[in-house]
Motif scaffolding. Structure first.
Motif, short mmCIF file in Angstrom:
data_model
loop_
_atom_site.label_atom_id
_atom_site.label_comp_id
_atom_site.label_asym_id
_atom_site.label_seq_id
_atom_site.Cartn_x
_atom_site.Cartn_y
_atom_site.Cartn_z
N UNK A 1 0.83 -1.21 0.00
CA UNK A 1 0.00 0.00 0.00
C UNK A 1 0.87 1.26 0.00
N UNK A 2 1.88 1.30 0.85
CA UNK A 2 2.74 2.49 0.92
C UNK A 2 3.58 2.65 -0.34
N UNK A 3 4.06 1.56 -0.89
CA UNK A 3 4.87 1.61 -2.12
C UNK A 3 4.04 2.14 -3.28
N UNK A 4 2.83 1.61 -3.46
CA UNK A 4 1.97 2.06 -4.54
C UNK A 4 1.57 3.53 -4.35
N UNK A 5 1.35 3.90 -3.11
CA UNK A 5 1.01 5.30 -2.81
C UNK A 5 2.16 6.23 -3.18
N UNK A 6 3.38 5.84 -2.83
CA UNK A 6 4.54 6.68 -3.15
C UNK A 6 4.72 6.83 -4.66
N UNK A 7 4.58 5.74 -5.40
CA UNK A 7 4.71 5.81 -6.86
C UNK A 7 3.61 6.68 -7.46
N UNK A 8 2.41 6.58 -6.91
CA UNK A 8 1.31 7.41 -7.40
C UNK A 8 1.54 8.89 -7.13
N UNK A 9 2.09 9.20 -5.95
CA UNK A 9 2.37 10.60 -5.62
C UNK A 9 3.45 11.18 -6.53
#
Length: 470
Positions: free
Chosen positions: A227-235
């Motif tokens: 979840x955090x990895x995907x969030x960082x890439x999205x940001x």
């Protein structure tokens, strides 16, 4: 008074201090006690104990203050006004790992509430001390420091820039490469919080090499880390075409699509958000998502989710469809395929399915023939209609790989009829083909079309074919 009595008094005082901070730390875990503790002035009582000569008392006092500040903005403000932060920062570089974790916890608890509280963290010089903690040998200290930095940077671009200027980003990228899952999570969260505010901050994270390391963790079995990895890439991807392309170049497709089937709702939502942030920029990026199977995968994900979890996926489909008519058609087809696949197994009125034999794509045609193969063996009237309507003849024209599921369905349909009926159909096809070719020949030479009804026209077609062969 003897020496023994003096030492005994000091020991009792030490025990009383320890008992006090332990009791306050324990009471601070219960929300109903916090107002009473604050009105009793417990923060000012804990402040001198941060410099106690006994390490355990120091650590427990910091823990109690952290729990108080964590509860509300008012208590966090009281901690700031109590002039406690400078003492924490002063001791952060000097004390052992247990105190460092407790002190970082207080800084996180204060900074998370509002930009004003986070600014107080910056003003007291805590960022430099926290960045030094990112290089500590103990993973728990690194985690606590990364969390405090993330809570400071999440509020606005100015605070994030202060964290960047303190040199945190390269060390956070190193933290996501550590083996400890908890440290990876918090470091990825901090990078996400820094990246979200502006293209410049996101570029700083990219320049530190974060994308490649984040992309490698997309398939990590830990749901919270994903979840955090995907969030960082999205940001990172949301700010510009160039940043989105850098994320894509890390080969996140089609790997990221597997996250759309994850059991964790937050992972699904973050994956949809990442795909949305990529697809929104240009038709080319949207086409890349379509080619990777992203539209179909997101459509399936929307169907499996409930509530707000579906929103990023729905927005992603809207962004894709808005770019061009072709992309809009890709979205429509994807949505229709899902609906058709759901309807077909329930449809027993075969005339309604026959139009699909003439124009459906292979992945839909397979399901159509499957439904015919289920109904025809048990319905004699449907079998007769299927012949007279030309449906059985159309089935014989379908090209299927030997041994494929499509071929199995065709064989099941053919087995519903006598062998001579199925065998004569190819001959009818040949006659029809010749009639069509003769129609073209006669039309080209101005011959009246009623001539087609005469059976003697077939020898003319054969002579025409023989001429063409020569």
């Amino acid at each position: 008074m003897s020496q023994r009595q003096v030492l005994q008094g000091l020991e009792e005082y030490r025990k009383a201090r320890l008992q006090f901070v332990q009791r306050v730390a324990e009471q601070a875990t219960r929300p109903q006690n916090l107002e009473t503790l604050q009105s009793a002035g417990v923060i000012s009582l804990l402040r001198p104990l941060l410099l106690d000569v006994v390490p355990t008392i120091q650590q427990t006092a910091a823990l109690a203050l952290g729990r108080l500040a964590n509860y509300s903005d008012d208590l966090a403000e009281a901690v700031v006004k109590g002039d406690i932060l400078p003492q924490l920062v002063y001791s952060l570089a000097e004390q052992n790992r247990f105190y460092k974790k407790a002190a970082a916890f207080v800084l996180r608890a204060v900074g998370k509430h509002s930009p004003q509280r986070a600014q107080a963290i910056v003003d007291c010089g805590a960022l430099d001390a926290l960045v030094i903690c990112l290089e500590d040998f103990d993973p728990g200290v690194k985690e606590a420091a990364a969390w405090a930095l993330g809570c400071t940077s999440r509020h606005n671009a100015e605070l994030s820039q202060a964290v960047v200027d303190a040199g945190a980003v390269p060390l956070l990228v190193l933290c996501i490469q550590e083996p400890e899952i908890a440290l990876k999570r918090i470091a990825a969260l901090a990078l996400s919080d820094i990246s979200k505010h502006s293209p410049e901050l996101a570029q700083t994270v990219v320049d530190a090499g974060a994308i490649a390391h984040l992309a490698q963790m997309i398939l990590n079995p830990d749901a919270k880390l994903k979840h955090q990895v995907l969030s960082a890439l999205g940001q990172i991807a949301k700010h510009s075409v160039d940043l989105a392309e850098m994320v894509v170049e890390a080969e996140i497709f089609p790997v990221v699509l597997t996250c759309l089937k994850d059991k964790d709702e937050y992972v699904k939502k973050s994956a949809c958000t990442l795909i949305r942030e990529i697809a929104k920029h240009t038709p080319e990026l949207s086409q890349l998502v379509v080619n990777a199977g992203g539209v179909a995968s997101v459509t399936d994900c929307i169907g499996s989710c409930r509530g707000n979890t579906r929103l990023p996926g729905i927005m992603m489909l809207g962004y894709v469809a808005a770019h061009s008519e072709n992309l809009a058609m890709a979205v429509i087809i994807s949505k229709c395929k899902k609906a058709i696949k759901g309807i077909l197994p329930k449809c027993t009125y075969l005339p309604a399915l026959e139009p699909f034999l003439y124009g459906a794509p292979p992945n839909i045609l397979k399901h159509v023939l499957g439904q015919f193969s289920k109904v025809l063996p048990h319905d004699s009237k449907a079998r007769r209609l299927f012949v007279t309507s030309g449906g059985l003849k159309k089935v014989q024209e379908i090209q299927a790989d030997p041994g494929s599921l499509l071929q199995e369905y065709i064989n099941s349909i053919n087995n519903c009829y006598p062998e001579e009926v199925v065998r004569v159909l190819p001959k009818e096809f040949e006659v029809e083909r010749r009639r069509k070719r003769l129609l073209f020949f006669l039309t080209a030479h101005g011959t009246h079309l009623s001539f087609m009804s005469n059976p003697q026209c077939l020898p003319l077609l054969r002579s025409r074919e023989a001429t063409e062969a020569q």
